[in-house]
Structures are given as C-alpha cells and as structure tokens.
Design an enzyme around this catalytic site. Structure first.
Site, PDB file in Angstrom:
ATOM      1  CD  GLU A  45       3.611  15.461   9.841  1.00  0.00           C
ATOM      2  OE1 GLU A  45       2.758  14.568   9.732  1.00  0.00           O
ATOM      3  OE2 GLU A  45       4.721  15.265  10.359  1.00  0.00           O
ATOM      4  CD  GLN A  50      -4.196   7.209   3.512  1.00  0.00           C
ATOM      5  OE1 GLN A  50      -4.030   5.999   3.517  1.00  0.00           O
ATOM      6  NE2 GLN A  50      -5.257   7.771   4.029  1.00  0.00           N
ATOM      7  CB  CYS A 210       9.916  -1.339  23.478  1.00  0.00           C
ATOM      8  SG  CYS A 210       8.828   0.075  23.673  1.00  0.00           S
TER       9      CYS A 210
END
Ligand code: SF4
Length: 372
Positions: A45, A50, A210
């Site tokens: 994590e 970023q 989706c």
C-alpha cells in the site's frame, strides 16, 4: 443532486452482489493479494501511493526478498532501504516505513495493530492506508477512499462538486462507510479499488461492461466523463539545474541530499541552480562565458576548483510541478578544499556507486560514467 439516501438496502444488495461476482471473475492476481499478512499489505500500500501497479510489482518483489518481515526491516540500515526504493520516488515513504518498522519492533513486540486508529499513528500511514491494512489484513470494517475509489464514488453518487474539498471528503467517506458490508469488508474494498482502477478509469470509463452500471448515477445521467471535477493542476514551472561529477585521484565526489530537499537521504553528485536564466546550448567545447559561470557556481557549492573534461547529454525530468533541464558535466579536481556546508560527502570509486542509493538523475549520470 447527490443523495446517499438513495442507496437503500435493495440497491446496496444489488451493488454488492454485482461487484463481488465481477471481482471473483475479473480481479487481477497481484502479488500482494491473496495474503492476510499485514506487513506485505502495508509495504504494497505504501509503494502504491502515487505509483502504478506495473511499476510497483518488481520493487515489491525485491523489497520482500531483502526484508521478508518486520524484524528484518527494523534491523536494516536506512541506506539499504533507500537503495531498494531507488527510482520509486517519494522517498519519505521509505524512511517512514523504516521508522515505523523500528517502532513496531521496539515498542509493540513486532505486532501490527489491527485498529485503524492505532495504524494511523504509524509514520506515513494516513486514513486510507490504515483502512486498507485494517480491512485487507484483519477484515475490520474500515472504509477507504483513495484515488481510484474517490473517482468511483463520485460517479456512483453523481457528485459534481470538488471531491478534495472538505465537504466532498465528508460525503465520500460517509458513502464509503455506507456501502461497506459487514462481512468480508476487505474483499469488498479490494474489489472497489480494482473496479476503479480497471473499469471506471479516469478517462473513457468502460460503462457498458461495468458490473454496477445499473446503480451508477453518473451513468444514468450521462455525466461520467465530466465527473469527478478535480481542481486545476498547478502551473508547470521550468527550472535549469547543473550537476557535476568531480573526480580526484580516480574517486568521484558524492553528497547527500538533506532533510527538506528533494531526494532527502539519497546521494548524488553536486547539483545546484544553473547560473543562467534561460536554456543555453552546451557542447564539449564550453564557451568562455559558460565555463566562467560554472566555475563560480561549483566553487560556491563545493569549495572546489575544477577543469571540465566532458559534457554529458542533457537530462529532462519533472519533480512535482517543476519541469527541469539538467546540465551534466564531468570535471577533474584542480584545487581547493571541499566545503559543501552541512552535507555529508564521500569520495567513492566509480565501481562503488552501485552500493549507494542515488536519485534517479544521479543514477543516470553514474551509469554513464561507470561505463565510460
Ligand atoms: Fe464508472 Fe461507468 Fe461503472 Fe459508473 S457505470 S461506475 S461511471 S464505469
């Protein structure tokens, strides 16, 4: 109008079922999934902050090979941790995990807390990371909001305000809490992140495929391409800098970047603002004017006089909002005493550069001079 209240039990059930079935069939098998080891989940994590999954995968493997558990990380030298982090950027992340590992081993018997509030006390662990570790490793009912889920929640709710503003954050965390089931919340959070990363992408979301489109407000309204509304990006600022590899008796000078500087804790060749305002042409035969300016800047930064021996190719790169043109030189010591202020310095053999954690641009320069 955004209504969390529209998410009644029936809609929540439909949503959770569609998401769970899709994740089971389509979720990627990433190296940090299929484990409940909080150490591995924590490292992954932090690395993923970023940073893309594709970039993280090889770093994660090498890091776990070197430091397979909290105890080995706590025992490690910070320089070795930074060397393994080299190229991932945002180096405070590496320093923080090292600090946190030491804290957990020294103060908590090497045991990871499972409560998000306790996890948030660790250096470098914010609300999102605490929720991720608590839910993935300990199946705690802890909500998460990170880049992928932020976008997904905004679209599911049809929220067209600023999701980073206080009101937007409050809404999204409330929604994350509301949709989270009581059973297997860790799997649910992972599935949400996966859906955000792979289907509900920043541009051109694949709404037709989706699994939760019937629950999605943005899809119903046709606003998925304009949500989320993120604030303007900061203006790009151009910068010109110089770096110089200075040789003396076959060794080259390195200095360590200081706290508060970019790449703090990592090493590099002396680097400073270019003494010219706009971009200039530099080649092997430096003009008298440029050479004089460089001599002055190098003396100021290092206390040394030098003779230039080589002009290396320009490096262009970006750091946060800065677009940097880096002029790179090789030079031979010709006089003076090293004076780099409070910095640590070392004269190293080119063959020893590999052992030092270097900034990415310093590594590029190191690779060129080591091979020449
Ligand atoms: Fe995202 Fe489209 Fe799915 Fe809505 S329907 S969650 S906008 S991919």
């Amino acid at each position: 109008m955004t209504q969390i209240e529209d998410w009644d039990p029936q809609r929540l059930n439909l949503f959770r079922q569609g998401l769970a079935a899709w994740y089971q069939a389509s979720g990627r098998d990433l190296p940090w999934r299929q484990t409940c080891d909080p150490y591995r989940i924590w490292i992954s994590e932090i690395m993923l902050q970023q940073t893309t999954v594709a970039t993280v995968i090889p770093y994660f493997g090498r890091f776990l090979d070197a430091f397979p558990d909290l105890a080995s990380l706590a025992k490690a030298d910070e320089q070795d941790v930074l060397r393994l982090w080299e190229g991932l950027g945002y180096y405070s992340r590496a320093r923080n995990i090292h600090k946190a590992a030491r804290h957990l081993v020294d103060e908590c018997h090497g045991i990871f807390p499972s409560d998000p509030a306790d996890l948030e006390k660790l250096p470098g662990v914010g609300r999102y990371t605490a929720g991720a570790i608590a839910s993935f490793a300990f199946d705690q009912r802890a909500p998460i909001v990170e880049a992928n889920t932020l976008r997904l929640y905004c679209r599911l709710l049809g929220f067209d305000g600023d999701p980073r503003a206080a009101a937007g954050q409050k809404l999204l965390w409330s929604f994350a809490e509301k949709v989270l089931p009581d059973t297997q919340p860790g799997d649910f959070n992972q599935a949400m992140m996966e859906l955000g990363a792979t289907v509900c992408s920043p541009t051109d979301p694949d709404c037709e495929e989706c699994p939760v489109k019937t629950c999605c407000r943005a899809f119903t309204d046709g606003t998925q391409d304009s949500i989320p509304k993120l604030g303007k990006r900061p203006r790009i600022t151009p910068l010109s800098e110089v770096t110089v590899a200075i040789y003396r008796d076959g060794k080259v000078l390195l200095w360590q970047n200081q706290p508060g500087e970019w790449w703090s804790g990592l090493w590099g060749f002396p680097r400073f603002s270019a003494p010219w305002k706009s971009e200039v042409e530099v080649d092997q035969s430096l003009s008298k004017r440029i050479e004089k300016q460089l001599h002055h800047s190098i003396l100021e930064a290092t206390g040394l006089q030098v003779e230039f021996s080589q002009t290396l190719p320009l490096i262009r790169h970006s750091v946060t909002r800065y677009r940097i043109t880096l002029y790179c030189f090789v030079a031979e010591y010709s006089g003076g005493e090293v004076d780099c202020g409070d910095r640590d310095i070392e004269w190293v053999q080119p063959s020893e550069l590999d052992a030092h954690p270097l900034s990415m641009t310093a590594r590029k320069v190191a690779n060129i001079i080591a091979s020449s």
